[in-house]
Design an enzyme around this catalytic site. Sequence first.
Site, PDB file in Angstrom:
ATOM      1  N   TYR A  46     -18.023 -44.238  17.157  1.00  0.00           N
ATOM      2  CA  TYR A  46     -18.409 -42.860  16.870  1.00  0.00           C
ATOM      3  C   TYR A  46     -17.374 -41.895  17.468  1.00  0.00           C
ATOM      4  CZ  TYR A  46     -23.141 -44.502  15.643  1.00  0.00           C
ATOM      5  OH  TYR A  46     -24.224 -45.121  15.078  1.00  0.00           O
ATOM      6  N   SER A 214     -30.616 -42.846  10.313  1.00  0.00           N
ATOM      7  CA  SER A 214     -30.589 -41.930   9.157  1.00  0.00           C
ATOM      8  C   SER A 214     -31.964 -41.874   8.489  1.00  0.00           C
ATOM      9  CB  SER A 214     -29.519 -42.358   8.148  1.00  0.00           C
ATOM     10  OG  SER A 214     -28.232 -42.061   8.631  1.00  0.00           O
ATOM     11  N   PRO A 215     -32.999 -41.528   9.259  1.00  0.00           N
ATOM     12  CA  PRO A 215     -34.370 -41.614   8.734  1.00  0.00           C
ATOM     13  C   PRO A 215     -34.703 -40.592   7.664  1.00  0.00           C
ATOM     14  CG  PRO A 215     -34.349 -40.545  10.881  1.00  0.00           C
ATOM     15  CD  PRO A 215     -32.968 -41.074  10.664  1.00  0.00           C
ATOM     16  N   GLY A 219     -31.133 -42.723   0.131  1.00  0.00           N
ATOM     17  CA  GLY A 219     -30.182 -43.792  -0.123  1.00  0.00           C
ATOM     18  C   GLY A 219     -29.160 -43.891   0.991  1.00  0.00           C
ATOM     19  N   PHE A 220     -27.958 -44.332   0.631  1.00  0.00           N
ATOM     20  CA  PHE A 220     -26.899 -44.517   1.615  1.00  0.00           C
ATOM     21  C   PHE A 220     -26.050 -43.259   1.656  1.00  0.00           C
ATOM     22  CE2 PHE A 220     -22.845 -46.488   3.129  1.00  0.00           C
ATOM     23  CZ  PHE A 220     -23.324 -46.930   4.355  1.00  0.00           C
TER      24      PHE A 220
END
Length: 304
Positions: A46, A214-215, A219-220
């Site tokens: 990150y 990423s709640p 989708g992605f």
Amino acid sequence: MMTRSESTRIGLGMMRIATLEPNQIRDLYHGAREAGVKLFDHADVYGGGEHGCERLFGEALELSSSEREQIVLQTKCGIRPGVPGFDFSAEHIIRRAEESLEALRTEYLDVLLLHRPDTLVEPEEVAQAFDALESSGKVRSFGVSNHTPRQIDLLKMNVSQPLKVNQVQFGLGHAALVAQGVAANMEGLEQSTNRDGGLLEYSRINGITLQAWSPYQRGFFNGLIFDHPELSKLHRVLDKLSKEYATTPTSIATAWITRHPAKMEVIVGTTKASRLHEAVAGAEITLTRAEWYELFEAAGYQIP
């Protein structure tokens, strides 16, 4: 530091702090603690691939030993920074974990996760790394991220430590984890396709905590569910339940995840403490079964 009662269901994802100034990182941290959040989720990649966000966090906060003991620092390794692929060799895991310790300015990690599956994994190498990190006191517990049941079983052939966590994408906009089971045995229905080997049930049976990353994404990384143009029905249901519970759509979307008896944790990647407060409030709401399935269907999934 005075906080609300500690929330064990909500964590702060630190991926986005690369754009923040030190004082903004401090404000975000203190806002999270005031909301009751104690889990702070990092990864070595990150912030540019070389512990960027970990370093910003460590430098901005310089946590005292007493404050450090009150929180959970979790990080991930295994993605090769700057080049394609993954590396679960003992040398890579140990080196990256030690670099994370230095960047975060801490003597130990509460949790170390293997970030994404390495198809070239040799479980005995992972076991060697975990044993060395545990025996030296540098890492207290271990887990994985984005792993299937059989990939976890492969690691367990040699790894003796419990794999306590599996961090996976999950939420109303990315719900295959539960959707495939709901539609099991429905021939010809795309939703019934089993893509993860029964990960939800496997985790519950084996005592592995699923952490939803990423709640609120559709989708992605196709946009947030709250303003996605294809989710107008979901918007209506979120708004309706928000009014009934006197809360916000973010709280309801969080409550949908935490309502599941798998007792999932939710990693909220945000730079706004207010979003964390909403998530914590949502984790305190217990939706009815009817409300849970209403949201599920409104998100575009089928209930046979």
